[in-house]
Design a protein around this motif. Sequence first.
Motif, short mmCIF file in Angstrom:
data_model
loop_
_atom_site.label_atom_id
_atom_site.label_comp_id
_atom_site.label_asym_id
_atom_site.label_seq_id
_atom_site.Cartn_x
_atom_site.Cartn_y
_atom_site.Cartn_z
N PHE A 109 72.36 -1.23 11.21
CA PHE A 109 71.44 -0.67 10.46
C PHE A 109 72.10 0.10 9.14
N LEU A 110 73.21 0.70 9.37
CA LEU A 110 73.69 1.35 8.38
C LEU A 110 74.58 0.29 7.46
N ASP A 111 75.22 -0.76 7.83
CA ASP A 111 75.60 -1.71 7.12
C ASP A 111 74.75 -2.69 6.24
N ARG A 112 73.40 -2.58 6.70
CA ARG A 112 72.24 -3.27 6.01
C ARG A 112 71.95 -2.43 5.00
N VAL A 113 71.81 -0.92 5.04
CA VAL A 113 71.51 0.16 4.13
C VAL A 113 72.51 -0.22 2.89
N GLU A 114 73.73 -0.06 3.43
CA GLU A 114 74.94 -0.08 2.34
C GLU A 114 74.60 -1.47 1.54
N LYS A 115 74.53 -2.70 2.13
CA LYS A 115 74.31 -3.66 1.35
C LYS A 115 73.31 -3.87 0.40
N ASN A 116 72.10 -3.25 0.78
CA ASN A 116 70.94 -3.22 -0.01
C ASN A 116 71.13 -2.10 -1.23
N GLU A 117 71.88 -0.98 -1.04
CA GLU A 117 72.12 -0.15 -2.15
C GLU A 117 72.94 -0.87 -3.09
N ALA A 118 73.99 -1.56 -2.65
CA ALA A 118 74.70 -2.19 -3.60
C ALA A 118 74.08 -3.09 -4.34
N LEU A 119 73.15 -4.28 -3.69
CA LEU A 119 72.09 -4.95 -4.38
C LEU A 119 71.43 -4.13 -5.44
N LYS A 120 70.83 -3.13 -5.20
CA LYS A 120 70.07 -2.37 -6.01
C LYS A 120 70.52 -1.81 -7.19
N ARG A 121 71.86 -1.23 -7.12
CA ARG A 121 72.94 -0.85 -7.85
C ARG A 121 73.30 -2.08 -9.13
N ALA A 122 73.46 -3.08 -8.57
CA ALA A 122 73.76 -4.19 -9.42
C ALA A 122 72.75 -4.73 -10.35
N ALA A 123 71.59 -4.63 -9.65
CA ALA A 123 70.47 -5.14 -10.48
C ALA A 123 69.90 -3.97 -11.62
N LYS A 124 70.09 -2.75 -11.29
CA LYS A 124 69.86 -1.53 -12.02
C LYS A 124 70.80 -1.72 -13.34
N LYS A 125 71.90 -2.12 -12.97
CA LYS A 125 73.03 -2.43 -14.07
C LYS A 125 72.72 -3.26 -15.06
N ALA A 126 72.20 -4.70 -14.52
CA ALA A 126 71.62 -5.56 -15.24
C ALA A 126 70.37 -5.50 -15.74
N GLY A 127 69.62 -4.47 -15.55
CA GLY A 127 68.21 -4.17 -16.12
C GLY A 127 67.20 -5.09 -15.37
N LYS A 128 67.24 -5.35 -14.03
CA LYS A 128 66.23 -6.49 -13.36
C LYS A 128 66.12 -5.37 -12.17
N THR A 129 65.00 -6.13 -11.47
CA THR A 129 64.66 -5.43 -10.08
C THR A 129 65.12 -6.71 -9.15
N VAL A 130 65.23 -5.94 -7.74
CA VAL A 130 65.47 -6.86 -6.73
C VAL A 130 64.50 -7.31 -6.14
N ASP A 131 64.49 -8.45 -5.73
CA ASP A 131 63.39 -9.11 -4.91
C ASP A 131 63.32 -8.54 -3.59
N LYS A 132 62.12 -8.26 -3.24
CA LYS A 132 62.04 -7.46 -1.95
C LYS A 132 62.46 -8.36 -0.56
N SER A 133 62.45 -9.65 -0.86
CA SER A 133 62.75 -10.30 0.12
C SER A 133 64.18 -10.44 0.51
N LEU A 134 65.34 -10.02 -0.40
CA LEU A 134 66.44 -9.95 -0.40
C LEU A 134 66.91 -8.77 0.40
N LEU A 135 66.00 -7.77 0.57
CA LEU A 135 66.40 -6.43 1.10
C LEU A 135 65.86 -6.33 2.51
N LYS A 136 64.96 -7.29 3.02
CA LYS A 136 64.55 -7.50 4.30
C LYS A 136 65.17 -8.33 5.25
N ARG A 137 65.34 -7.98 6.65
CA ARG A 137 66.00 -9.16 7.42
C ARG A 137 65.11 -10.29 7.73
N ILE A 138 65.64 -11.41 7.96
CA ILE A 138 64.88 -12.65 7.88
C ILE A 138 65.32 -13.22 9.22
#
Length: 165
Positions: free
Chosen positions: A105-134
């Motif tokens: 769970f903590l690894d997934r939270v860390e990965k999701n926060e990194a994706l959100k930071r990268a998207a914010k820096k690029a001025g985009k939003t993260v697709d919700k499907s990338l943040l969820k477990r499949i």
Amino acid sequence: MPHSFGYRARTRDMFARPFRQSGLIALGVYTKPLKVGDIVDIKVNGACHKGMPHRFYHGRTGVVFNVSRRGVGVEVNKLVRGRILKKAINVRVEHVKLSNSKKGFLDRVEKNEALKRAAKKAGKTVDKSLLKRIPAQPRPGYVVKANESGNLPVVITAKPFDEML
């Protein structure tokens, strides 16, 4: 059907030491840092009889509420007659180990926060499907070609009945 009902009844395999791990307990067991609030797994070490929990708690996960010189207090949930009770047990450190139950769970939270930071820096939003477990998806299909390997399929049929008299 068991005929003895002692405190350690029916624990022959449960409390047995693993293959080639009998004998003295490693010193690292005593030096591991345990703090109040840590999530720990209770795994009974049959080599140490002192501070051994009841067999019900073997394999359970709980939260440390007290740390003393040789032992720790662990709060564990127990189902009793349809309701869950919080049981506080005192166990020696030989019988507990830090749990990895929250690691994924903590690894997934860390990965999701990194994706959100990268998207914010690029001025985009993260697709919700990338943040969820499949769940594991089915493998893609493919066609097996028998002629390429040079071996054609052989049809195997049952041998007709033959009297052997």
